[in-house]
Write a protein that holds these residues in place. Structure first.
Motif, mmCIF file in Angstrom:
data_model
loop_
_atom_site.group_PDB
_atom_site.id
_atom_site.type_symbol
_atom_site.label_atom_id
_atom_site.label_comp_id
_atom_site.label_asym_id
_atom_site.label_seq_id
_atom_site.Cartn_x
_atom_site.Cartn_y
_atom_site.Cartn_z
ATOM 1 N N THR A 182 7.100 4.833 -4.599
ATOM 2 C CA THR A 182 7.173 4.206 -5.926
ATOM 3 C C THR A 182 8.553 3.639 -6.221
ATOM 4 O O THR A 182 8.715 2.459 -6.530
ATOM 5 C CB THR A 182 6.787 5.214 -7.023
ATOM 6 O OG1 THR A 182 5.455 5.684 -6.779
ATOM 7 C CG2 THR A 182 6.851 4.566 -8.404
ATOM 8 N N LYS A 186 7.183 0.198 -3.831
ATOM 9 C CA LYS A 186 6.407 -0.480 -4.880
ATOM 10 C C LYS A 186 7.321 -1.289 -5.792
ATOM 11 O O LYS A 186 7.008 -2.439 -6.148
ATOM 12 C CB LYS A 186 5.620 0.545 -5.694
ATOM 13 C CG LYS A 186 4.701 -0.083 -6.738
ATOM 14 C CD LYS A 186 3.865 0.988 -7.445
ATOM 15 C CE LYS A 186 2.917 0.353 -8.459
ATOM 16 N NZ LYS A 186 2.069 1.388 -9.116
ATOM 17 N N LYS A 189 8.765 -4.364 -3.920
ATOM 18 C CA LYS A 189 7.711 -5.361 -3.719
ATOM 19 C C LYS A 189 7.423 -6.110 -5.014
ATOM 20 O O LYS A 189 7.234 -7.331 -5.021
ATOM 21 C CB LYS A 189 6.443 -4.677 -3.219
ATOM 22 C CG LYS A 189 5.375 -5.645 -2.727
ATOM 23 C CD LYS A 189 5.841 -6.352 -1.470
ATOM 24 C CE LYS A 189 4.763 -7.262 -0.924
ATOM 25 N NZ LYS A 189 5.229 -7.994 0.267
ATOM 26 N N LYS A 190 7.433 -5.371 -6.112
ATOM 27 C CA LYS A 190 7.214 -5.986 -7.427
ATOM 28 C C LYS A 190 8.328 -6.970 -7.761
ATOM 29 O O LYS A 190 8.117 -7.950 -8.488
ATOM 30 C CB LYS A 190 7.135 -4.895 -8.496
ATOM 31 C CG LYS A 190 6.666 -5.384 -9.859
ATOM 32 C CD LYS A 190 6.495 -4.217 -10.814
ATOM 33 C CE LYS A 190 6.007 -4.699 -12.175
ATOM 34 N NZ LYS A 190 5.834 -3.557 -13.130
ATOM 35 N N TRP A 197 8.984 0.478 4.919
ATOM 36 C CA TRP A 197 8.904 1.891 4.551
ATOM 37 C C TRP A 197 9.362 2.741 5.726
ATOM 38 O O TRP A 197 8.824 2.633 6.831
ATOM 39 C CB TRP A 197 7.471 2.270 4.179
ATOM 40 C CG TRP A 197 7.322 3.704 3.763
ATOM 41 C CD1 TRP A 197 8.018 4.346 2.789
ATOM 42 C CD2 TRP A 197 6.412 4.681 4.300
ATOM 43 N NE1 TRP A 197 7.609 5.651 2.672
ATOM 44 C CE2 TRP A 197 6.624 5.887 3.582
ATOM 45 C CE3 TRP A 197 5.443 4.643 5.296
ATOM 46 C CZ2 TRP A 197 5.900 7.042 3.854
ATOM 47 C CZ3 TRP A 197 4.718 5.797 5.566
ATOM 48 C CH2 TRP A 197 4.943 6.987 4.851
ATOM 49 N N PRO A 206 2.737 3.935 1.399
ATOM 50 C CA PRO A 206 2.484 3.026 0.268
ATOM 51 C C PRO A 206 1.799 1.742 0.717
ATOM 52 O O PRO A 206 2.186 1.147 1.727
ATOM 53 C CB PRO A 206 3.889 2.746 -0.271
ATOM 54 C CG PRO A 206 4.785 2.922 0.913
ATOM 55 C CD PRO A 206 4.167 3.998 1.754
ATOM 56 N N SER A 207 0.808 1.337 -0.028
ATOM 57 C CA SER A 207 0.065 0.125 0.334
ATOM 58 C C SER A 207 0.938 -1.122 0.223
ATOM 59 O O SER A 207 0.648 -2.145 0.844
ATOM 60 C CB SER A 207 -1.168 -0.025 -0.562
ATOM 61 O OG SER A 207 -0.791 -0.125 -1.936
ATOM 62 N N GLU A 208 2.010 -1.042 -0.552
ATOM 63 C CA GLU A 208 2.889 -2.198 -0.749
ATOM 64 C C GLU A 208 3.836 -2.442 0.430
ATOM 65 O O GLU A 208 4.528 -3.460 0.471
ATOM 66 C CB GLU A 208 3.723 -2.010 -2.019
ATOM 67 C CG GLU A 208 2.934 -2.024 -3.313
ATOM 68 C CD GLU A 208 2.330 -0.668 -3.652
ATOM 69 O OE1 GLU A 208 1.655 -0.561 -4.686
ATOM 70 O OE2 GLU A 208 2.538 0.294 -2.860
#
Length: 235
Positions: A182, A186, A189-190, A197, A206-208
């Motif tokens: 997070t 995340k 990426k945002k 990672w 994390p999927s991001e």
């Protein structure tokens, strides 16, 4: 990643769990602390001290003041023992700092590159500076942002934007490397960055994450691959 990244110009790194092998470093410190302060801990078994410390530490997300308070309460120690152990932590932890696997290879590559390099870490300023110095990283990065010093912390977008601004690079030309799903991946990426990672067994992938590495040795090849892909597409 095609169409999203145009020639990598900068890399931003997290510190704990990404460059610093926090788990191994902490384990070594705890054992050394127990031996160093045995006179205050004679009624506490070393394995219990180690296990309880790790439990209360919550992978670094519980302040050490609270960790030692919990230990004092559990073992029914005098209050001043907790204060002394906390002082011992601040004074001695950095004697045990060890890097993540592949660290030397990565740092050599970074020093030889033309990349703009930055570090963004949450934590107390003096303590994190000592960690950075223990790993001989102070001269590697063009900017270092520590949450206490900056007044903001990850995953706030502002601290990522501040890092990009200080490096003079745009998000779509920058990679962020971190281990927290997070706060690092995340959030980066945002902010528009490519993400790597660093595998951490404490977390789910994390999927991001655009890439996952188990050793820092893998990172230079990822950068080379991205830049080659860009060159090939623009021929």
């Amino acid at each position: 990643m095609k169409g999203l990244i145009w020639m990598i110009r900068g890399i931003l790194f997290d510190l704990d769990g990404t460059l610093l092998n926090r788990s191994v470093s902490l384990h070594q410190f705890i054992k050394a602390q127990y031996e160093r302060n045995y006179a205050m801990l004679t009624n506490v078994k070393p394995q219990h001290y180690f296990d309880d410390f790790i439990t209360y530490d919550q992978n670094g997300y519980n302040h050490k003041k609270n960790v030692y308070q919990s230990l004092v309460e559990k073992y029914e120690l005098d209050h001043h023992v907790g204060e002394l152990l906390l002082e011992d932590y601040y004074f001695h932890f950095h004697e045990h700092c060890l890097p993540i696997e592949g660290f030397d290879h990565l740092i050599h590559y970074l020093k030889q590159s033309q990349l703009q390099l930055g570090l963004i870490t949450n934590g107390e300023t003096e303590f994190q500076r000592n960690t950075i110095n223990a790993l001989a990283l102070a001269d590697v990065f063009h900017c270092i942002l520590i949450s206490e010093e900056e007044g903001i912390k990850k995953p706030s977008p502002e601290i990522f934007q501040r890092g990009l601004y200080m490096l003079g690079v745009t998000a779509n030309k920058t990679i962020f490397v971190g281990d927290h799903p997070t706060n690092d991946i995340k959030a980066a990426k945002k902010s528009g960055m490519c993400t790597i990672w660093v595998y951490n067994s404490h977390y789910e992938k994390p999927s991001e994450a655009d890439f996952t590495v188990h050793s820092l040795v893998e990172i230079p090849d990822i950068i080379t691959s991205l830049n080659k892909e860009d060159t090939d597409e623009n021929k």
